[in-house]
Design a protein around this motif. Structure first.
Motif, PDB file in Angstrom:
ATOM      1  N   UNK A  41      20.860 -37.032 -10.916  1.00 33.75           N
ATOM      2  CA  UNK A  41      20.654 -35.831 -11.734  1.00 33.75           C
ATOM      3  C   UNK A  41      21.255 -34.619 -11.040  1.00 33.75           C
ATOM      4  N   UNK A  42      21.867 -33.764 -11.817  1.00 32.42           N
ATOM      5  CA  UNK A  42      22.378 -32.501 -11.311  1.00 32.42           C
ATOM      6  C   UNK A  42      21.204 -31.648 -10.827  1.00 32.42           C
ATOM      7  N   UNK A  43      21.331 -30.934  -9.709  1.00 33.29           N
ATOM      8  CA  UNK A  43      20.216 -30.133  -9.189  1.00 33.29           C
ATOM      9  C   UNK A  43      19.752 -29.006 -10.108  1.00 33.29           C
TER      10      UNK A  43
ATOM     11  N   UNK B 190      25.347 -25.375  -5.671  1.00 31.15           N
ATOM     12  CA  UNK B 190      24.695 -26.673  -5.499  1.00 31.15           C
ATOM     13  C   UNK B 190      25.664 -27.778  -5.072  1.00 31.15           C
ATOM     14  N   UNK B 191      26.905 -27.427  -4.761  1.00 28.35           N
ATOM     15  CA  UNK B 191      27.896 -28.441  -4.391  1.00 28.35           C
ATOM     16  C   UNK B 191      27.456 -29.242  -3.169  1.00 28.35           C
ATOM     17  N   UNK B 192      26.918 -28.589  -2.163  1.00 24.31           N
ATOM     18  CA  UNK B 192      26.486 -29.335  -0.982  1.00 24.31           C
ATOM     19  C   UNK B 192      25.278 -30.213  -1.296  1.00 24.31           C
TER      20      UNK B 192
ATOM     21  N   UNK C 162      16.759 -33.062  -3.145  1.00 20.74           N
ATOM     22  CA  UNK C 162      17.593 -34.270  -3.145  1.00 20.74           C
ATOM     23  C   UNK C 162      16.805 -35.438  -3.730  1.00 20.74           C
ATOM     24  N   UNK C 163      15.578 -35.613  -3.269  1.00 19.69           N
ATOM     25  CA  UNK C 163      14.748 -36.716  -3.757  1.00 19.69           C
ATOM     26  C   UNK C 163      14.501 -36.619  -5.263  1.00 19.69           C
ATOM     27  N   UNK C 164      14.282 -35.409  -5.776  1.00 19.51           N
ATOM     28  CA  UNK C 164      14.081 -35.222  -7.217  1.00 19.51           C
ATOM     29  C   UNK C 164      15.333 -35.608  -7.999  1.00 19.51           C
ATOM     30  N   UNK C 165      16.489 -35.278  -7.477  1.00 19.63           N
ATOM     31  CA  UNK C 165      17.743 -35.637  -8.152  1.00 19.63           C
ATOM     32  C   UNK C 165      17.942 -37.148  -8.161  1.00 19.63           C
ATOM     33  N   UNK C 166      17.486 -37.810  -7.110  1.00 19.93           N
ATOM     34  CA  UNK C 166      17.669 -39.257  -7.013  1.00 19.93           C
ATOM     35  C   UNK C 166      16.592 -40.015  -7.788  1.00 19.93           C
ATOM     36  N   UNK C 167      15.397 -39.428  -7.918  1.00 20.34           N
ATOM     37  CA  UNK C 167      14.309 -40.099  -8.640  1.00 20.34           C
ATOM     38  C   UNK C 167      14.540 -40.127 -10.142  1.00 20.34           C
TER      39      UNK C 167
ATOM     40  N   UNK D 104      33.657 -33.014  -8.793  1.00 20.31           N
ATOM     41  CA  UNK D 104      34.135 -31.736  -9.300  1.00 20.31           C
ATOM     42  C   UNK D 104      32.963 -30.915  -9.812  1.00 20.31           C
ATOM     43  N   UNK D 105      32.569 -29.878  -9.068  1.00 24.02           N
ATOM     44  CA  UNK D 105      31.494 -29.010  -9.559  1.00 24.02           C
ATOM     45  C   UNK D 105      31.874 -28.403 -10.910  1.00 24.02           C
TER      46      UNK D 105
END
Length: 154
Positions: free
Chosen positions: A44-46, A85-87, A145-150, A77-78
């Motif tokens: 998921x995008x942040x 949020x690129x990093x 990061x964890x929220x984006x991966x969950x 590609x942002x």
């Protein structure tokens, strides 16, 4: 319209149909770029409730593998040149892939050339082991990061 977002109205694309694949490599399996893409495309995008695939931040063509050199290159590609949020996106890719590919492979994660105003700085942060480790020690950043991966299904 959502207030406070850098790119409040991103272009959203349809998701492609998923091909059933294994989510880990076994022994001497060759590293398949499409398999890697299938594994990371639902991150998921942040800032938005959309996947990196839906925002065209990541594509099948953005992953290359050099078997002879043992290198994997992932470019993303942002959605905008000044994406703050690129990093975070790069960290999400790195964390998700940590246990996916054989350990003898070197993974480079970079923004697509010309796609970010601070391209060199972002690339340096994403490919420096000490910087990555330090970033992931930050509890707020790690939670993001964890929220984006969950959020693997949308």
């Amino acid at each position: 319209m959502t207030l406070g977002l850098i790119n409040a109205n991103p272009v959203v694309h349809a998701k492609k149909e998923r091909i059933a694949r294994s989510e880990e490599f076994h022994g001497d399996d060759a590293v398949d770029p499409l398999e890697i893409y299938d594994f990371v495309r639902d991150i998921r995008d942040p800032e938005h409730p959309y996947s990196l695939e839906q925002l065209s931040v990541l594509s099948e063509e953005s992953i290359t593998v050099d078997e002879k050199l043992g290198r994997i290159l992932i470019t993303f590609t942002p959605t905008i040149q000044h994406c703050s949020m690129a990093t975070v996106i790069g960290l999400c890719l790195r964390v998700k892939l940590k246990h996916f590919f054989p350990p003898h492979y070197k993974v480079d994660i970079k923004v697509s050339p010309g796609s970010h105003a601070n391209e060199e700085s972002v690339n340096k942060q994403l490919n420096d082991k000490e910087r990555v480790a330090a970033a992931l020690e930050n509890p707020n950043l790690r939670q993001l990061v964890d929220e984006c991966l969950d959020s693997s299904e949308f």
